[in-house]
Design an enzyme around this catalytic site. Structure first.
Site, short mmCIF file in Angstrom:
data_model
loop_
_atom_site.label_atom_id
_atom_site.label_comp_id
_atom_site.label_asym_id
_atom_site.label_seq_id
_atom_site.Cartn_x
_atom_site.Cartn_y
_atom_site.Cartn_z
N ASN A 154 0.83 -1.18 0.00
CA ASN A 154 0.00 0.00 0.00
C ASN A 154 0.87 1.24 0.00
O ASN A 154 1.05 1.88 -1.04
CB ASN A 154 -0.93 -0.04 1.22
N LYS A 160 -0.31 8.79 1.00
CA LYS A 160 -1.73 8.45 1.09
C LYS A 160 -2.45 9.76 1.40
O LYS A 160 -2.54 10.18 2.55
CB LYS A 160 -1.98 7.43 2.20
N ASP A 215 -4.23 0.15 5.32
CA ASP A 215 -5.02 -0.86 4.62
C ASP A 215 -4.59 -2.31 4.89
O ASP A 215 -4.82 -3.20 4.06
CB ASP A 215 -5.00 -0.59 3.10
#
Lengths: 266, 266, 266, 266
Positions: free
Chosen positions: C11, C45, C233
């Protein structure tokens, strides 16, 4: 545009005394507020999540209680039916017979109901678009009945949730039949409890206001003197002692909305 | 993990000759491909959108045709029932009786079906979450029947559309009953035609592949020699002449998937 | 129909060592299984639920790590961008730049990405229908780029849930661009944890099989050596030690599916 | 409970003259009806479906027009921003800056907006549950801004449709920030036209009534003197000549609702 009619009562007929008590309360409040009133209760909850859940007194005893309510209070009654054989006896007592949402596409039941000549309240299934309700109306019309009511009660919105599409009222009103709003069942959270639906009764005034803002013909409402101990759908029921202040607001709202001129926006 | 069973046939029994012709084709292809086979057809389409739509030959004549198919081809048959009184006669002929999705919460029908001792195929309603199927399983079990099958056929996704949640198969498999996939009805577009559902049969192979990738117990499939002129649900039907290449792919896929070891990911 | 490409990695870039370790594992496994491979990781992110959540090393340091991965293992890399000013530097390092789902309608970002000449992976937003993806393709084409990939990652299904519509793959394939499947993000349960999304990684093999059954161009997959302690995640991440058995199954499935003839059902 | 504020104006700034004309009409009507008023218009439509669609005058010229509207009519203004660099200049002119729904999770934009000290109108994304809005509120609070507004504008309901969950207002009001309703964008049919969203402006009064029945802090409304020729979102725009009768009804409804006592139903 006439004032809204209240189809009000309780979920399932728990017993005769409670039915009379509830009906009396509704009748008194509706008389004070000048709201046309129809008593609602079910003789059988035919689609409970669990087999162990209370279903009600059954057809025969249930109709007897409904007849008593009519006789005692001089109010029309509405009840729901689930199989063709129940239709004729139910229509002998009930002024309005109700087609359940899950069964709204079962042609034999629809036609049997239509043929009684009773007024039919058609619950919109959680899986149907507003436009699709015309098919059910047509079935009734072709069976010779045009005393029809359409009733919104929410649409499936993902799993375990219902949402009321406010634009659906306007779409259904174009069919030229009365459209009413079952605020109680629209508050359900299907599958929300381990063995039954959960509900959001603390939001009943909010959702009822939204419905009545749509210039509709009626409101469908279930109450209970003790919702936490109701035998079915308590999580959605209005506490009976809130009935009067609740309906006073709804009547004022409906009066205002019905007084608005139509704005024709094309 | 055994090979999938095909519950295959046609939507409604249009007539005896067509039923025999369709059954023969399925039986031949399934024998060649070594696929366990059950013939499917309905004697009554009880929830058509329109009253003018073809409903089928009815219970008596329908069961006669199903009995003929059994006798002629030596295959088990499955058919759906809609009211408690149909259950016993249907179970005398049919090896598997099917609970329709819209009716899957009607306790009396569920219990009547369970009491026959027949295998029951429970269609998952478009408005139910996979987890909620346990309630229906429990009703059957409490009525003494554990010959149960769960059948996915899509979930309501907004208006006039269905979506198949692939993760639902895994959830339902945890109930330890066979889970099958009705690819045909999952292709429906409810309310998509002026008087009936539309369908997406051109995507049947894609959706069937997705379903069989889930390591499931069976596939439910309707075909027709001339889908454009089928009397019900033609837009979802596989053209019968595609049956063999279609099933050959599905068998190869199922074989591969069933050969995979389980990866335990926590 | 060529074998699927794996866009696989992690991720967010937690640190350089972990990135190299993860990339090595993917590269080794993909080489053994003959799967074309692209390393994936995010440098930022940008849309975490909470401000306190880890966002990553940022553009500069992140691209440095990605460049190291490329140099060390000789693999192409993919990373996602969030603002127009990031596009040019990202495209200098990354072979494929990714348009995030939430941002997929932001014209300036789309055009800036297209103008780099890099391959663009367009994530399908959770609120878009498959047919609507053509608008984003057109924007890229008009900006002079036809090196485009469409990536499914689930659709909003009520609140806090995603569903993958398997029929969407076929619809998007008609645009004649490669369509891939981000199984990892399709496993999310948006808003499922108090300060972040929850996930369903225990079902990753099931959902990946469904996706690969659709004859697609690629699979997008995030793994982590310790998902419970991943910094973003983790609930959706495949445990890295399962990568090989997982991909072995996916490769076998893809090989089978790609070998099927097309059945033309009209 | 104070009267609702109208955030009213036009979708995109088509030109200076039209902006002044629209603002004048709103100001006059709102003064007559005693409705607090904020002028709304966008300088850039950054996420049009098609690249060929009109985007607006851009930041510089757009802010100039907004400043002219403020100077000419003495009304506060609201406009939306899409990238962090636009935030400071926009906040110099605009009293309220708006976070677009699609961008509502982009932390950098949220924080940049919060730091200006301007009031922030947070549009609820079509893919977020009402409860999830607390994350965005927290981001703003942690960046030092508690001048926040939450704005409902519909939830994704299947493909190409939005539904407004009336129960979401009550949930969002529990965050103790003003909640307003963007009736205009809730009327959209995403992807409903070949190159843009369609809309349902003929139902604007119905949906606005539903929203205002929820005892909310404000209404967001876009109008146009000629909706069929508006350069963006005409299918959702109220015809400007209907503004006065429309707002007169909304004011009367809001007054009634705000006068209701709270019924505490537990």
């Amino acid at each position: 545009d006439q004032p809204f009619t209240l189809f009000g009562g309780m979920n399932v007929l728990e017993n005769r005394d409670l039915a009379l008590r509830v009906a009396e309360q509704y009748k008194t409040v509706c008389a004070e507020l000048d709201i046309p009133y129809v008593f609602k209760a079910s003789f059988d909850k035919a689609n409970r999540s669990s087999m162990h859940s209370f279903r009600g007194p059954g057809l025969e005893e249930g109709l007897r209680i409904l007849a008593d309510v009519k006789a005692e209070f001089g109010v029309p009654v509405i009840t729901d039916v689930h199989e063709p054989h129940q239709v004729a006896p139910a229509a002998e007592v009930a002024d309005v017979i109700q087609l359940p949402a899950f069964l709204s596409r079962q042609t034999d039941l629809v036609v049997a109901m239509a043929r009684t000549g009773a007024v039919i309240n058609i619950k919109k299934a959680q899986f149907l678009a507003p436009e699709e309700m015309r098919h059910i109306l047509h079935k009734c019309e072709e069976a010779g009945n045009d005393q029809l009511i359409l009733c919104e009660r929410g649409s499936a919105f993902g799993y375990n949730n219902l949402v009321v599409d406010m634009l659906g009222f306007g779409i259904m009103k174009q069919f030229d039949y009365p459209v009413i709003f079952d605020v109680t069942h629209a508050l359900q959270r299907p599958g929300g409890r381990s063995d039954s639906a959960d509900g959001r009764r603390q939001q009943v005034t909010e959702l009822a206001r939204a419905g009545l803002s749509q210039k509709i013909a009626g409101l469908f409402l279930e109450s209970h003197p003790d919702p936490d101990n109701a035998r079915c759908d308590g999580p959605c029921a209005l506490p009976l002692d809130q009935l009067k202040p609740f309906l006073r607001q709804m009547k004022a709202l409906d009066d205002l909305i019905k007084g608005f001129e139509d704005l024709h926006i094309s």
